[in-house]
Design an enzyme around this catalytic site. Structure first.
Site, PDB file in Angstrom:
ATOM      1  N   ASP A   1       0.863  -1.191   0.000  1.00  0.00           N
ATOM      2  CA  ASP A   1       0.000   0.000   0.000  1.00  0.00           C
ATOM      3  C   ASP A   1       0.894   1.234   0.000  1.00  0.00           C
ATOM      4  O   ASP A   1       1.910   1.260   0.712  1.00  0.00           O
ATOM      5  CB  ASP A   1      -0.891  -0.019   1.251  1.00  0.00           C
ATOM      6  CG  ASP A   1      -2.117   0.861   1.123  1.00  0.00           C
ATOM      7  OD1 ASP A   1      -3.238   0.332   1.239  1.00  0.00           O
ATOM      8  OD2 ASP A   1      -1.949   2.087   0.924  1.00  0.00           O
TER       9      ASP A   1
ATOM     10  N   LEU B   1      -0.096   4.093   1.056  1.00  0.00           N
ATOM     11  CA  LEU B   1      -0.627   4.915   2.154  1.00  0.00           C
ATOM     12  C   LEU B   1      -1.170   6.264   1.670  1.00  0.00           C
ATOM     13  O   LEU B   1      -1.286   7.197   2.450  1.00  0.00           O
ATOM     14  CB  LEU B   1       0.414   5.111   3.270  1.00  0.00           C
ATOM     15  CG  LEU B   1       0.889   3.817   3.951  1.00  0.00           C
ATOM     16  CD1 LEU B   1       1.828   4.134   5.116  1.00  0.00           C
ATOM     17  CD2 LEU B   1      -0.302   2.998   4.474  1.00  0.00           C
TER      18      LEU B   1
ATOM     19  N   SER C   1     -11.015   5.650  -5.826  1.00  0.00           N
ATOM     20  CA  SER C   1     -12.364   5.062  -5.806  1.00  0.00           C
ATOM     21  C   SER C   1     -13.500   6.044  -5.511  1.00  0.00           C
ATOM     22  O   SER C   1     -14.552   5.622  -5.049  1.00  0.00           O
ATOM     23  CB  SER C   1     -12.400   3.923  -4.788  1.00  0.00           C
ATOM     24  OG  SER C   1     -12.149   4.443  -3.507  1.00  0.00           O
TER      25      SER C   1
ATOM     26  N   TYR D   1     -14.437   6.992 -12.923  1.00  0.00           N
ATOM     27  CA  TYR D   1     -14.111   5.897 -11.997  1.00  0.00           C
ATOM     28  C   TYR D   1     -14.601   4.564 -12.570  1.00  0.00           C
ATOM     29  O   TYR D   1     -13.842   3.610 -12.725  1.00  0.00           O
ATOM     30  CB  TYR D   1     -14.747   6.179 -10.624  1.00  0.00           C
ATOM     31  CG  TYR D   1     -14.768   4.985  -9.711  1.00  0.00           C
ATOM     32  CD1 TYR D   1     -13.579   4.372  -9.324  1.00  0.00           C
ATOM     33  CD2 TYR D   1     -15.984   4.458  -9.246  1.00  0.00           C
ATOM     34  CE1 TYR D   1     -13.605   3.252  -8.498  1.00  0.00           C
ATOM     35  CE2 TYR D   1     -16.012   3.351  -8.423  1.00  0.00           C
ATOM     36  CZ  TYR D   1     -14.818   2.752  -8.047  1.00  0.00           C
ATOM     37  OH  TYR D   1     -14.842   1.646  -7.240  1.00  0.00           O
TER      38      TYR D   1
ATOM     39  N   LYS E   1     -12.371   1.330 -14.216  1.00  0.00           N
ATOM     40  CA  LYS E   1     -12.478  -0.045 -13.690  1.00  0.00           C
ATOM     41  C   LYS E   1     -12.972  -0.995 -14.794  1.00  0.00           C
ATOM     42  O   LYS E   1     -12.528  -2.149 -14.868  1.00  0.00           O
ATOM     43  CB  LYS E   1     -13.450  -0.073 -12.504  1.00  0.00           C
ATOM     44  CG  LYS E   1     -12.895   0.573 -11.232  1.00  0.00           C
ATOM     45  CD  LYS E   1     -12.016  -0.411 -10.475  1.00  0.00           C
ATOM     46  CE  LYS E   1     -11.546   0.149  -9.148  1.00  0.00           C
ATOM     47  NZ  LYS E   1     -10.922  -0.857  -8.275  1.00  0.00           N
TER      48      LYS E   1
ATOM     49  N   LEU F   1     -21.972   7.582   2.340  1.00  0.00           N
ATOM     50  CA  LEU F   1     -23.186   7.966   3.056  1.00  0.00           C
ATOM     51  C   LEU F   1     -23.190   7.511   4.517  1.00  0.00           C
ATOM     52  O   LEU F   1     -23.393   8.329   5.421  1.00  0.00           O
ATOM     53  CB  LEU F   1     -24.410   7.406   2.310  1.00  0.00           C
ATOM     54  CG  LEU F   1     -25.753   7.730   2.948  1.00  0.00           C
ATOM     55  CD1 LEU F   1     -25.993   9.243   2.983  1.00  0.00           C
ATOM     56  CD2 LEU F   1     -26.887   7.039   2.184  1.00  0.00           C
TER      57      LEU F   1
ATOM     58  N   PHE G   1     -27.952  14.271  -1.168  1.00  0.00           N
ATOM     59  CA  PHE G   1     -27.574  14.747  -2.497  1.00  0.00           C
ATOM     60  C   PHE G   1     -28.680  14.459  -3.517  1.00  0.00           C
ATOM     61  O   PHE G   1     -28.648  13.447  -4.200  1.00  0.00           O
ATOM     62  CB  PHE G   1     -26.269  14.099  -2.948  1.00  0.00           C
ATOM     63  CG  PHE G   1     -25.074  14.418  -2.090  1.00  0.00           C
ATOM     64  CD1 PHE G   1     -24.995  15.619  -1.400  1.00  0.00           C
ATOM     65  CD2 PHE G   1     -24.031  13.516  -1.972  1.00  0.00           C
ATOM     66  CE1 PHE G   1     -23.883  15.916  -0.608  1.00  0.00           C
ATOM     67  CE2 PHE G   1     -22.920  13.813  -1.187  1.00  0.00           C
ATOM     68  CZ  PHE G   1     -22.845  15.007  -0.505  1.00  0.00           C
TER      69      PHE G   1
ATOM     70  N   GLY H   1     -22.622  12.493 -11.630  1.00  0.00           N
ATOM     71  CA  GLY H   1     -22.195  11.106 -11.871  1.00  0.00           C
ATOM     72  C   GLY H   1     -23.001  10.060 -11.121  1.00  0.00           C
ATOM     73  O   GLY H   1     -22.781   8.865 -11.309  1.00  0.00           O
TER      74      GLY H   1
END
Ligand code: UDP
Length: 327
Positions: A31, A33, A73, A142, A146, A189, A207, A282
């Site tokens: 990772d 970080l 992400s 995003y 992916k 959320l 939202f 989005g």
């Protein structure tokens, strides 16, 4: 197995790493970080700080497989900074795949997303649970980045015999013991609602309340991180040379933003004030998964599926001092 978990200091990666260690695997977490926390890596796993673009040396130690979580992400951020998402998510994964090929590591479980589908197809006037065979039309960079990785994995399975499984997550939430969501900028959320109950924020923004849904707010499919992580262990065993399988992971039930707030009110006993805000760019109106394929083919069974359980586990974890600071 000797396994590399990229993004093993992040929310989902750390839970998967913990379950792999519990199952007796030899786990290394890689990772950089940038968003993860070194103290989230489970004890029993080795931690290496570094980028997926420089994983060749590490992989040359000899690994049986890679579980790949390291990625950018956030939907909103991807709309603002698309190049960052293409570079990290697609470019980073291509570098990782090259390093895997060069070092003879052939097994990959990839963290994909419901955002690859975009707006779900309509069944009459209602949207229905998304199947793996549905069209992929991402509505944000995003999801597009992916999806590009998923496309690459399918190609590499055919070209190079890669053994790959992609798991397309819907909304991951909850906690696994001390392992919980800890983001410097929290956009999700449930953690945002719980911050209100913890007294860290005065209210939560909703939202958009003019979506074509029953109460006007977006509907999502929430899956417990412990159940989601368990699917990765099943996927690891299911990886077959020369194939790339894709499975959705959700609960099959949708909850609106308002319904999620109500469940959080019940669990925490806090009134949780809300403020109506504009739509977030989005965001599709409804995203609900059909997880029939993974249940049928890999025998996955969510054990902590109810939204009450998901919120209760997240609430318990964010009040536990061992979780570390929520920064
Ligand atoms: N959402 C919201 N307020 C917040 C965070 C999220 O109303 O503070 C909404 C968001 O627009 C979406 C849903 O909650 O409809 C789930 O968003 P989240 O960011 O948790 O996950 P996503 O669906 O984007 O992966």
């Amino acid at each position: 197995m000797k396994l590399l978990v990229t993004g093993g200091a992040g929310y989902i990666g750390s839970v998967v790493a913990a379950q792999l260690v519990e199952e007796g695997h030899d786990v290394t977490a890689l990772d950089d970080l940038s968003t993860g926390h070194a103290d989230a890596v489970p004890s029993g796993a080795r931690f290496v700080e570094g980028s997926i673009t420089e994983a060749r040396g590490l992989l040359s130690e000899g690994f049986d497989g890679v579980l790949h979580f390291a990625a950018k992400s956030l939907v909103g951020e991807s709309v603002e900074k698309p190049a960052l998402y293409w570079s990290h998510n697609l470019g980073g994964t291509l570098a990782l795949l090259d390093a895997m090929r060069e070092t003879g590591v052939n097994r990959l479980v990839f963290s994909s997303t419901a955002a690859t589908y975009g707006e779900p197809p309509l069944d009459g006037t209602r949207s229905r649970a998304i199947l793996e065979t549905d069209p992929t039309r991402p509505t944000n960079p995003y999801g597009a980045s992916k999806l590009a990785v998923d496309t690459t994995l399918t190609a590499f399975a055919g070209l190079y015999g890669l053994a790959a499984v992609s798991l397309r997550y819907f909304n991951v939430a909850g906690a696994y013991g001390r392992f919980r969501e800890r983001h410097a900028v929290e956009t999700h959320l449930i953690p945002n609602i719980l911050k209100v109950a913890l007294g860290e924020r005065e209210s939560v923004s909703v939202f958009g309340d003019d979506y074509p849904t029953a109460d006007g707010t977006c509907v999502r499919d929430y899956v417990h991180v412990a159940d989601l992580a368990r699917a990765h262990l099943l996927a690891l065993d299911a990886c077959t040379a020369g194939t790339h399988e894709i499975f959705n992971l959700g609960s099959g039930t949708g909850f609106s933003v308002k319904e999620v707030v109500d469940v959080c009110r019940q669990v925490t006993g806090h009134e949780i004030p809300t403020v109506a805000g504009p739509r977030r760019p989005g965001d599709p109106a409804v995203l609900v998964a059909s997880s029939d394929k993974i249940q049928r083919e890999l025998g996955w069974k969510p054990g902590r599926a109810s939204l009450e359980t998901i919120v209760a586990d997240a609430w318990a974890a964010c009040q536990t001092p061992e979780s570390g600071p929520a920064v």
